[in-house]
Design a protein around this motif. Structure first.
Motif, PDB file in Angstrom:
ATOM      1  N   LEU A 238      65.072  17.435  55.135  1.00  0.00           N
ATOM      2  CA  LEU A 238      66.490  17.151  55.374  1.00  0.00           C
ATOM      3  C   LEU A 238      66.750  16.717  56.815  1.00  0.00           C
ATOM      4  O   LEU A 238      67.662  15.932  57.072  1.00  0.00           O
ATOM      5  CB  LEU A 238      67.335  18.389  55.048  1.00  0.00           C
ATOM      6  CG  LEU A 238      67.401  18.771  53.576  1.00  0.00           C
ATOM      7  CD1 LEU A 238      68.122  20.097  53.402  1.00  0.00           C
ATOM      8  CD2 LEU A 238      68.065  17.676  52.762  1.00  0.00           C
ATOM      9  N   GLN A 239      65.944  17.179  57.749  1.00  0.00           N
ATOM     10  CA  GLN A 239      66.086  16.794  59.153  1.00  0.00           C
ATOM     11  C   GLN A 239      65.316  15.513  59.464  1.00  0.00           C
ATOM     12  O   GLN A 239      65.408  15.001  60.575  1.00  0.00           O
ATOM     13  CB  GLN A 239      65.604  17.925  60.068  1.00  0.00           C
ATOM     14  CG  GLN A 239      66.478  19.143  60.027  1.00  0.00           C
ATOM     15  CD  GLN A 239      67.888  18.848  60.497  1.00  0.00           C
ATOM     16  OE1 GLN A 239      68.100  18.138  61.463  1.00  0.00           O
ATOM     17  NE2 GLN A 239      68.866  19.389  59.797  1.00  0.00           N
ATOM     18  N   GLY A 240      64.554  14.991  58.501  1.00  0.00           N
ATOM     19  CA  GLY A 240      63.805  13.758  58.707  1.00  0.00           C
ATOM     20  C   GLY A 240      62.526  13.941  59.503  1.00  0.00           C
ATOM     21  O   GLY A 240      61.969  12.974  60.008  1.00  0.00           O
ATOM     22  N   ARG A 241      62.060  15.164  59.628  1.00  0.00           N
ATOM     23  CA  ARG A 241      60.832  15.422  60.382  1.00  0.00           C
ATOM     24  C   ARG A 241      59.600  15.007  59.591  1.00  0.00           C
ATOM     25  O   ARG A 241      58.661  14.453  60.147  1.00  0.00           O
ATOM     26  CB  ARG A 241      60.725  16.896  60.755  1.00  0.00           C
ATOM     27  CG  ARG A 241      61.744  17.335  61.764  1.00  0.00           C
ATOM     28  CD  ARG A 241      61.488  18.786  62.188  1.00  0.00           C
ATOM     29  NE  ARG A 241      62.674  19.312  62.845  1.00  0.00           N
ATOM     30  CZ  ARG A 241      63.482  20.207  62.327  1.00  0.00           C
ATOM     31  NH1 ARG A 241      63.241  20.704  61.148  1.00  0.00           N
ATOM     32  NH2 ARG A 241      64.535  20.622  62.993  1.00  0.00           N
TER      33      ARG A 241
ATOM     34  N   ARG B   7      69.299  27.005  50.739  1.00  0.00           N
ATOM     35  CA  ARG B   7      68.099  26.162  50.743  1.00  0.00           C
ATOM     36  C   ARG B   7      66.961  26.775  49.961  1.00  0.00           C
ATOM     37  O   ARG B   7      66.169  26.050  49.351  1.00  0.00           O
ATOM     38  CB  ARG B   7      67.645  25.899  52.181  1.00  0.00           C
ATOM     39  CG  ARG B   7      68.544  24.951  52.908  1.00  0.00           C
ATOM     40  CD  ARG B   7      67.998  24.622  54.262  1.00  0.00           C
ATOM     41  NE  ARG B   7      68.937  23.729  54.929  1.00  0.00           N
ATOM     42  CZ  ARG B   7      68.838  23.366  56.173  1.00  0.00           C
ATOM     43  NH1 ARG B   7      67.859  23.821  56.915  1.00  0.00           N
ATOM     44  NH2 ARG B   7      69.717  22.551  56.697  1.00  0.00           N
TER      45      ARG B   7
ATOM     46  N   PRO C 198      78.560  16.781  57.269  1.00  0.00           N
ATOM     47  CA  PRO C 198      77.236  16.616  56.657  1.00  0.00           C
ATOM     48  C   PRO C 198      76.994  17.655  55.575  1.00  0.00           C
ATOM     49  O   PRO C 198      77.578  18.733  55.586  1.00  0.00           O
ATOM     50  CB  PRO C 198      76.274  16.816  57.825  1.00  0.00           C
ATOM     51  CG  PRO C 198      77.042  17.582  58.832  1.00  0.00           C
ATOM     52  CD  PRO C 198      78.485  17.207  58.640  1.00  0.00           C
TER      53      PRO C 198
ATOM     54  N   ALA D 284      63.797  22.033  54.648  1.00  0.00           N
ATOM     55  CA  ALA D 284      64.505  21.907  55.927  1.00  0.00           C
ATOM     56  C   ALA D 284      63.947  20.749  56.745  1.00  0.00           C
ATOM     57  O   ALA D 284      64.710  19.952  57.311  1.00  0.00           O
ATOM     58  CB  ALA D 284      64.403  23.213  56.711  1.00  0.00           C
ATOM     59  N   ASN D 285      62.626  20.626  56.791  1.00  0.00           N
ATOM     60  CA  ASN D 285      62.015  19.519  57.526  1.00  0.00           C
ATOM     61  C   ASN D 285      62.365  18.175  56.919  1.00  0.00           C
ATOM     62  O   ASN D 285      62.641  17.209  57.635  1.00  0.00           O
ATOM     63  CB  ASN D 285      60.491  19.691  57.588  1.00  0.00           C
ATOM     64  CG  ASN D 285      60.074  20.752  58.568  1.00  0.00           C
ATOM     65  OD1 ASN D 285      60.736  20.997  59.569  1.00  0.00           O
ATOM     66  ND2 ASN D 285      58.954  21.407  58.283  1.00  0.00           N
TER      67      ASN D 285
ATOM     68  N   ASP E 281      72.740  25.355  52.987  1.00  0.00           N
ATOM     69  CA  ASP E 281      72.911  26.795  53.189  1.00  0.00           C
ATOM     70  C   ASP E 281      74.317  27.238  52.835  1.00  0.00           C
ATOM     71  O   ASP E 281      74.535  28.352  52.396  1.00  0.00           O
ATOM     72  CB  ASP E 281      72.636  27.178  54.649  1.00  0.00           C
ATOM     73  CG  ASP E 281      71.153  27.171  54.964  1.00  0.00           C
ATOM     74  OD1 ASP E 281      70.351  27.327  54.025  1.00  0.00           O
ATOM     75  OD2 ASP E 281      70.809  27.001  56.134  1.00  0.00           O
TER      76      ASP E 281
ATOM     77  N   ARG F 259      75.358  20.573  53.908  1.00  0.00           N
ATOM     78  CA  ARG F 259      74.687  21.757  54.432  1.00  0.00           C
ATOM     79  C   ARG F 259      74.323  22.669  53.256  1.00  0.00           C
ATOM     80  O   ARG F 259      75.150  23.463  52.819  1.00  0.00           O
ATOM     81  CB  ARG F 259      75.593  22.504  55.405  1.00  0.00           C
ATOM     82  CG  ARG F 259      76.002  21.685  56.598  1.00  0.00           C
ATOM     83  CD  ARG F 259      76.861  22.541  57.535  1.00  0.00           C
ATOM     84  NE  ARG F 259      77.580  21.757  58.489  1.00  0.00           N
ATOM     85  CZ  ARG F 259      77.058  21.222  59.586  1.00  0.00           C
ATOM     86  NH1 ARG F 259      75.801  21.356  59.832  1.00  0.00           N
ATOM     87  NH2 ARG F 259      77.798  20.515  60.415  1.00  0.00           N
TER      88      ARG F 259
END
Length: 63
Positions: A43-46, A25, A14, A40-41, A18, A16
């Motif tokens: 990219l995580q789909g939150r 990021r 995946p 970050a949120n 960082d 990344r």
């Protein structure tokens, strides 16, 4: 053909930010105009991004 695409996608590591982007990021977030936690949120789909942030991210990815 579809099986080959799925196999290749499954074998790739995946993205990344960082590790893969100079500055990580934080630098990407600064370039697209959002905070590192927002990136970050997203990219995580939150949570999603605003239209302008999403457009900036797509432009950054295309560069």
């Amino acid at each position: 053909m579809a099986g080959q695409v799925q196999e290749r996608a499954a074998s790739q590591e995946p993205f990344r930010p960082d590790e893969d982007v100079e500055g990580g990021r934080e630098a990407v977030a600064d370039q697209i105009g959002i905070s590192r936690p927002q990136l970050a949120n997203a990219l995580q789909g939150r949570f999603g991004l605003s239209r302008s942030a999403a457009t900036n991210l797509l432009e950054w990815l295309a560069a």
